[in-house]
Scaffold this motif. Structure first.
Motif, PDB file in Angstrom:
ATOM      1  N   SER A   1      -4.627   2.852  -8.714  1.00 19.67           N
ATOM      2  CA  SER A   1      -5.812   2.936  -7.857  1.00 19.67           C
ATOM      3  C   SER A   1      -6.015   4.351  -7.341  1.00 19.67           C
ATOM      4  N   ALA A   2      -4.939   4.990  -6.906  1.00 19.82           N
ATOM      5  CA  ALA A   2      -5.040   6.372  -6.434  1.00 19.82           C
ATOM      6  C   ALA A   2      -5.507   7.295  -7.556  1.00 19.82           C
ATOM      7  N   ALA A   3      -5.045   7.035  -8.765  1.00 20.32           N
ATOM      8  CA  ALA A   3      -5.452   7.851  -9.910  1.00 20.32           C
ATOM      9  C   ALA A   3      -6.935   7.684 -10.212  1.00 20.32           C
ATOM     10  N   VAL A   4      -7.484   6.500  -9.973  1.00 17.27           N
ATOM     11  CA  VAL A   4      -8.919   6.279 -10.171  1.00 17.27           C
ATOM     12  C   VAL A   4      -9.703   7.273  -9.316  1.00 17.27           C
TER      13      VAL A   4
ATOM     14  N   MET B   1       0.839  -1.181   0.000  1.00  7.23           N
ATOM     15  CA  MET B   1       0.000   0.000   0.000  1.00  7.23           C
ATOM     16  C   MET B   1       0.881   1.240   0.000  1.00  7.23           C
ATOM     17  N   GLY B   2       0.497   2.198  -0.801  1.00  4.65           N
ATOM     18  CA  GLY B   2       1.169   3.480  -0.814  1.00  4.65           C
ATOM     19  C   GLY B   2       0.315   4.515  -0.100  1.00  4.65           C
ATOM     20  N   LYS B   3       0.976   5.568   0.359  1.00  5.36           N
ATOM     21  CA  LYS B   3       0.265   6.658   1.026  1.00  5.36           C
ATOM     22  C   LYS B   3       0.260   7.869   0.117  1.00  5.36           C
ATOM     23  N   TYR B   4      -0.872   8.562   0.127  1.00  8.82           N
ATOM     24  CA  TYR B   4      -1.064   9.724  -0.729  1.00  8.82           C
ATOM     25  C   TYR B   4      -1.707  10.838   0.080  1.00  8.82           C
ATOM     26  N   LEU B   5      -1.184  12.041  -0.079  1.00  5.12           N
ATOM     27  CA  LEU B   5      -1.786  13.223   0.525  1.00  5.12           C
ATOM     28  C   LEU B   5      -2.573  13.931  -0.565  1.00  5.12           C
TER      29      LEU B   5
ATOM     30  N   GLU C   1     -14.863   8.060   1.708  1.00  6.29           N
ATOM     31  CA  GLU C   1     -14.504   6.727   2.207  1.00  6.29           C
ATOM     32  C   GLU C   1     -15.074   5.639   1.300  1.00  6.29           C
ATOM     33  N   ARG C   2     -16.308   5.822   0.835  1.00  2.00           N
ATOM     34  CA  ARG C   2     -16.919   4.840  -0.065  1.00  2.00           C
ATOM     35  C   ARG C   2     -16.120   4.739  -1.360  1.00  2.00           C
ATOM     36  N   LEU C   3     -15.738   5.875  -1.915  1.00  2.00           N
ATOM     37  CA  LEU C   3     -14.948   5.888  -3.151  1.00  2.00           C
ATOM     38  C   LEU C   3     -13.609   5.183  -2.940  1.00  2.00           C
ATOM     39  N   VAL C   4     -12.906   5.537  -1.876  1.00  2.00           N
ATOM     40  CA  VAL C   4     -11.581   4.969  -1.616  1.00  2.00           C
ATOM     41  C   VAL C   4     -11.676   3.457  -1.382  1.00  2.00           C
ATOM     42  N   LYS C   5     -12.660   3.012  -0.630  1.00  2.00           N
ATOM     43  CA  LYS C   5     -12.846   1.576  -0.413  1.00  2.00           C
ATOM     44  C   LYS C   5     -13.130   0.839  -1.718  1.00  2.00           C
ATOM     45  N   SER C   6     -13.812   1.501  -2.648  1.00  2.00           N
ATOM     46  CA  SER C   6     -14.172   0.841  -3.904  1.00  2.00           C
ATOM     47  C   SER C   6     -12.956   0.467  -4.742  1.00  2.00           C
ATOM     48  N   PHE C   7     -11.834   1.151  -4.558  1.00  2.00           N
ATOM     49  CA  PHE C   7     -10.617   0.764  -5.281  1.00  2.00           C
ATOM     50  C   PHE C   7      -9.585   0.108  -4.370  1.00  2.00           C
TER      51      PHE C   7
ATOM     52  N   GLY D   1     -12.179  14.540  -9.722  1.00  2.00           N
ATOM     53  CA  GLY D   1     -11.965  15.684 -10.598  1.00  2.00           C
ATOM     54  C   GLY D   1     -13.014  15.794 -11.682  1.00  2.00           C
ATOM     55  N   ALA D   2     -13.428  14.659 -12.231  1.00  2.00           N
ATOM     56  CA  ALA D   2     -14.424  14.652 -13.298  1.00  2.00           C
ATOM     57  C   ALA D   2     -15.794  15.127 -12.818  1.00  2.00           C
ATOM     58  N   SER D   3     -16.011  15.117 -11.509  1.00  2.00           N
ATOM     59  CA  SER D   3     -17.297  15.585 -10.985  1.00  2.00           C
ATOM     60  C   SER D   3     -17.474  17.079 -11.193  1.00  2.00           C
ATOM     61  N   GLY D   4     -16.373  17.787 -11.364  1.00  2.00           N
ATOM     62  CA  GLY D   4     -16.437  19.228 -11.553  1.00  2.00           C
ATOM     63  C   GLY D   4     -16.651  20.017 -10.278  1.00  2.00           C
ATOM     64  N   THR D   5     -16.671  19.353  -9.127  1.00  2.00           N
ATOM     65  CA  THR D   5     -16.943  20.048  -7.866  1.00  2.00           C
ATOM     66  C   THR D   5     -15.712  20.234  -6.988  1.00  2.00           C
ATOM     67  N   VAL D   6     -14.599  19.618  -7.392  1.00  2.00           N
ATOM     68  CA  VAL D   6     -13.358  19.769  -6.628  1.00  2.00           C
ATOM     69  C   VAL D   6     -12.176  19.952  -7.576  1.00  2.00           C
ATOM     70  N   ARG D   7     -11.157  20.609  -7.048  1.00  2.00           N
ATOM     71  CA  ARG D   7      -9.860  20.682  -7.704  1.00  2.00           C
ATOM     72  C   ARG D   7      -8.854  20.185  -6.671  1.00  2.00           C
ATOM     73  N   ALA D   8      -8.123  19.145  -7.008  1.00  2.00           N
ATOM     74  CA  ALA D   8      -7.234  18.542  -6.025  1.00  2.00           C
ATOM     75  C   ALA D   8      -5.891  18.196  -6.651  1.00  2.00           C
ATOM     76  N   ARG D   9      -4.901  18.111  -5.797  1.00  2.00           N
ATOM     77  CA  ARG D   9      -3.596  17.607  -6.197  1.00  2.00           C
ATOM     78  C   ARG D   9      -3.248  16.469  -5.244  1.00  2.00           C
ATOM     79  N   THR D  10      -2.563  15.482  -5.784  1.00  2.00           N
ATOM     80  CA  THR D  10      -2.213  14.295  -5.009  1.00  2.00           C
ATOM     81  C   THR D  10      -0.704  14.205  -4.916  1.00  2.00           C
ATOM     82  N   ILE D  11      -0.214  14.028  -3.711  1.00  2.00           N
ATOM     83  CA  ILE D  11       1.215  13.933  -3.446  1.00  2.00           C
ATOM     84  C   ILE D  11       1.507  12.525  -2.939  1.00  2.00           C
ATOM     85  N   VAL D  12       2.435  11.845  -3.597  1.00  2.00           N
ATOM     86  CA  VAL D  12       2.852  10.518  -3.137  1.00  2.00           C
ATOM     87  C   VAL D  12       3.739  10.717  -1.913  1.00  2.00           C
TER      88      VAL D  12
END
Length: 108
Positions: free
Chosen positions: A64-67, A1-5, A31-37, A73-84
């Motif tokens: 998985s993190a990219a999913v 497992m990797g960690k992502y901020l 949590e539901r989204l994260v559990k799904s992948f 992001g595709a929802s259009g309601t958030v803008r986020a960046r992910t840091i490994v």
């Protein structure tokens, strides 16, 4: 497992949704989204200012993190960046692999 901020902000539409549904609803959906992948949330915080949320996610791998990042992001309601995130032991492995490897900087 990797960690992502994951650090992000809501669009105006997203902020209206959070005000309507509340923070615990957003956390539950995340949590539901994260559990799904195959991942899990280690920490979930809201803030105010430039960034609206800070989430630490354990995910099986980068794909998985990219999913999660792409779907949110595709929802259009958030803008986020992910840091490994790397553990100190992983950084030691980087040091070990870098031993003997060279790199010529541009112009040198």
């Amino acid at each position: 497992m990797g960690k992502y901020l994951v650090i992000g902000s809501y669009t105006a539409e997203g902020a209206k949704g959070v005000l309507k549904e509340g923070g615990t609803s957003r956390r539950a959906e995340t949590e539901r989204l994260v559990k799904s992948f195959g991942g899990r949330i280690e920490a979930y915080y809201f803030g105010f200012g430039e960034d609206d949320f800070y989430i630490i996610v354990d995910a099986p791998d980068n794909v998985s993190a990219a999913v999660g990042a792409m779907l949110a992001g595709a929802s259009g309601t958030v803008r986020a960046r992910t840091i490994v995130l790397l553990t100190p032991e992983e950084l030691d492995s980087v040091r070990d692999k870098a031993a003997g490897v060279t790199f010529r900087a541009a112009g040198r």
